[in-house]
Scaffold this active site. Structure first.
Site, PDB file in Angstrom:
ATOM      1  N   LYS A 226       4.516  -0.599   0.768  1.00 47.79           N
ATOM      2  CA  LYS A 226       5.188   0.526   0.102  1.00 47.79           C
ATOM      3  C   LYS A 226       6.462   0.093  -0.619  1.00 47.79           C
ATOM      4  O   LYS A 226       7.023  -0.971  -0.356  1.00 47.79           O
ATOM      5  CB  LYS A 226       5.454   1.643   1.105  1.00 47.79           C
ATOM      6  CG  LYS A 226       4.149   2.402   1.406  1.00 47.79           C
ATOM      7  CD  LYS A 226       4.341   3.778   1.944  1.00 47.79           C
ATOM      8  CE  LYS A 226       2.956   4.451   2.053  1.00 47.79           C
ATOM      9  NZ  LYS A 226       2.945   5.535   3.018  1.00 47.79           N
ATOM     10  N   ARG A 260      -1.278   1.854   9.722  1.00 47.69           N
ATOM     11  CA  ARG A 260      -2.167   1.963   8.557  1.00 47.69           C
ATOM     12  C   ARG A 260      -1.796   0.846   7.573  1.00 47.69           C
ATOM     13  O   ARG A 260      -0.732   0.896   6.967  1.00 47.69           O
ATOM     14  CB  ARG A 260      -1.994   3.349   7.926  1.00 47.69           C
ATOM     15  CG  ARG A 260      -2.905   3.630   6.746  1.00 47.69           C
ATOM     16  CD  ARG A 260      -2.648   5.032   6.198  1.00 47.69           C
ATOM     17  NE  ARG A 260      -3.478   5.313   5.047  1.00 47.69           N
ATOM     18  CZ  ARG A 260      -3.180   4.954   3.800  1.00 47.69           C
ATOM     19  NH1 ARG A 260      -2.067   4.306   3.557  1.00 47.69           N
ATOM     20  NH2 ARG A 260      -3.999   5.245   2.811  1.00 47.69           N
TER      21      ARG A 260
HETATM   22  C1  YH5 Z   1       0.774   7.353   5.034  1.00 45.10           C
HETATM   23  O1  YH5 Z   1       1.907   6.867   5.051  1.00 45.10           O
HETATM   24  N1  YH5 Z   1       0.056   6.795   2.657  1.00 45.10           N
HETATM   25  S1  YH5 Z   1      -1.437   6.706   0.367  1.00 45.10           S
HETATM   26  C2  YH5 Z   1       2.420   3.151  -2.525  1.00 45.10           C
HETATM   27  C3  YH5 Z   1       2.351   1.774  -2.342  1.00 45.10           C
HETATM   28  C4  YH5 Z   1       1.545   1.243  -1.351  1.00 45.10           C
HETATM   29  C5  YH5 Z   1       0.805   2.080  -0.569  1.00 45.10           C
HETATM   30  C6  YH5 Z   1       3.925   1.364  -4.081  1.00 45.10           C
HETATM   31  N2  YH5 Z   1      -1.922   7.789   2.801  1.00 45.10           N
HETATM   32  C7  YH5 Z   1      -0.085   7.320   3.903  1.00 45.10           C
HETATM   33  O2  YH5 Z   1      -0.603   3.887   1.023  1.00 45.10           O
HETATM   34  N3  YH5 Z   1      -1.767   8.550   5.103  1.00 45.10           N
HETATM   35  C8  YH5 Z   1      -1.072   7.109   2.008  1.00 45.10           C
HETATM   36  O3  YH5 Z   1       3.047   0.890  -3.116  1.00 45.10           O
HETATM   37  C9  YH5 Z   1      -1.320   7.928   3.993  1.00 45.10           C
HETATM   38  N4  YH5 Z   1       0.289   7.990   6.137  1.00 45.10           N
HETATM   39  C10 YH5 Z   1      -0.949   8.568   6.172  1.00 45.10           C
HETATM   40  N5  YH5 Z   1      -1.340   9.170   7.291  1.00 45.10           N
HETATM   41  C11 YH5 Z   1      -0.001   5.808  -0.217  1.00 45.10           C
HETATM   42  C12 YH5 Z   1       0.013   4.355   0.095  1.00 45.10           C
HETATM   43  C13 YH5 Z   1       0.847   3.462  -0.760  1.00 45.10           C
HETATM   44  C14 YH5 Z   1       1.662   3.992  -1.735  1.00 45.10           C
END
Ligand code: YH5
Length: 287
Positions: A226, A260
Site C-alpha cells: 500500500k 492479506r
Molecule cells: C483491505 O485493506 N484492501 S483492495 C493500493 C495499493 C496496493 C494494494 C497503492 N481490499 C483491503 O489491496 N480488503 C483491498 O497500492 C481489502 N482489507 C480488506 N479486508 C486495495 C489494495 C491495495 C491498494
C-alpha cells in the site's frame, strides 16, 4: 466476551489460534499493484494454486478495482470476472475462498459457487448485502472506510479521534450485522489501511492496532504494497515487499489474525520465523 479464534462454514474450519495468510487474487484488468496479470481465469487459477502451496489459508478473489479514478464495473462484469475463478478454485483446491465484493448479487452467486467468506470494504452497506450474508450464514469481513466511495475517500481524512472513530464505525456495523441475524462468530473486523487515511493516520492506526483487540473478534489487516509503505520508502509497488513484511509482523505482534498479502511465500517465511521466536519470548501477548 470469549474471543473468537476460529471461523466455520459448511463444515470447513479455519483455525485462528495462530495468524494466517490471505493471498490476494486480483482478477481486474487494471489492478494497482499487479497490473492485471491474473485477469485470465486459467492464469488466475495457477496463481491461486501457487499461493496455496506457499502457505495461504485463504484466497481473496477480487473483481472490482478500488483504485481512485478507475471506472466503476457493473455487477455483470464483476461477476463474469470472479465467478469462473471461484468455481475453478472450489473444484480443485482445499482452501478457504473469500471474495472481495460489495455487491449482493455477486455475493449470492459466489457463495452458491463454493466461496466460504465475504470480504466487503464497504462493510455490507449496499442495500441487500447484509441480508445475503445473514441468509447464507457465512463468515464476513467488515472493513472501515472513511466515506463510502474509494474514488473520493482520500478527499476528506479529517477525524475527531482516529482510533475512536474507526472503533465506533466498526461497533455500529457489528450491531447492524447482529440485528440482521449474522452471528458474532462469523464476523471479522478490519480497520481499512489506506481507506480514507493519510500517511500519518495509517501509521498511527498500525501503532495503536492493539485497541481493536477489545472487540474480541478476528482482526484482518490489508497492508500489502500500500501507499503507506510506498510513500514512506519512496518505493513503487514492486519495491514494497520488505516494508510490507515489516508492517505485517508489527501487526501480528499487536493482535492481527489474518494478513492479506500479495507475496505469500515471503510473508509465510517471515511469519514462521517470527512465530517460532515468539514461542521462546517471555513477553508473549496473551490472546
Ligand atoms: C483491505 O485493506 N484492501 S483492495 C493500493 C495499493 C496496493 C494494494 C497503492 N481490499 C483491503 O489491496 N480488503 C483491498 O497500492 C481489502 N482489507 C480488506 N479486508 C486495495 C489494495 C491495495 C491498494
Amino acid at each position: 466476551m470469549k474471543p473468537v479464534s476460529k471461523l466455520e462454514y459448511k463444515g470447513r474450519v479455519l483455525d485462528l489460534t495462530q495468524p494466517v495468510i490471505m493471498g490476494i487474487l486480483n482478477v481486474t484488468p487494471d489492478s494497482f499493484s499487479d497490473g492485471g496479470k491474473f485477469a485470465d481465469p486459467a492464469r488466475a487459477l495457477e496463481h491461486a494454486k501457487e499461493m496455496v502451496l506457499a502457505g495461504a489459508s485463504i484466497i481473496d478473489v477480487g473483481g472490482e478495482s478500488t483504485r481512485p479514478g478507475s471506472p466503476r464495473v457493473s455487477e455483470e462484469e464483476e461477476l463474469a470476472r470472479v465467478l469462473p475463478v471461484v468455481e475453478g478454485i472450489a473444484g480443485t483446491m482445499d482452501v478457504w475462498i473469500s471474495v472481495d465484493t460489495s455487491s449482493p448479487r455477486v455475493m449470492q452467486a459466489v457463495l452458491d459457487a463454493g466461496a466460504s467468506m465475504i470480504n466487503d470494504i464497504r462493510a455490507l452497506r449496499r442495500p441487500g448485502a447484509m441480508e445475503v450474508v445473514a441468509s447464507y450464514g457465512c463468515p464476513v469481513c467488515i472493513q472501515h472506510m472513511k466515506g463510502d466511495d474509494p474514488a473520493t475517500m482520500q478527499q476528506n481524512t479529517v477525524y475527531e479521534d482516529l482510533l475512536g472513530d474507526i472503533s465506533e464505525f466498526l461497533y455500529e456495523r457489528i450491531h447492524v450485522c447482529l440485528n440482521s441475524g449474522i452471528r458474532r462468530e462469523k464476523i471479522v473486523i478490519d480497520p481499512g489501511f489506506g481507506f480514507g487515511k493519510n500517511l500519518e493516520q495509517n501509521y498511527r492506526l498500525l501503532g495503536q492496532l492493539e485497541r481493536l483487540r477489545s472487540f474480541a473478534l478476528p482482526l484482518l489487516v490489508g497492508l500489502s504494497r500500500k501507499s503507506m509503505i510506498g510513500d514512506l520508502l519512496k518505493a513503487d509497488p514492486q519495491n514494497r515487499l520488505a516494508g510490507t513484511i515489516a508492517a505485517n509482523l508489527f501487526a501480528v505482534e499487536h493482535g492481527a489474525d489474518i494478513l492479506r498479502v500479495h507475496d505469500v511465500k515471503e510473508m509465510a517465511d517471515a511469519l514462521a520465523v517470527h512465530l517460532y521466536a515468539s514461542k521462546f519470548s517471555k513477553q508473549k501477548i496473551k490472546k
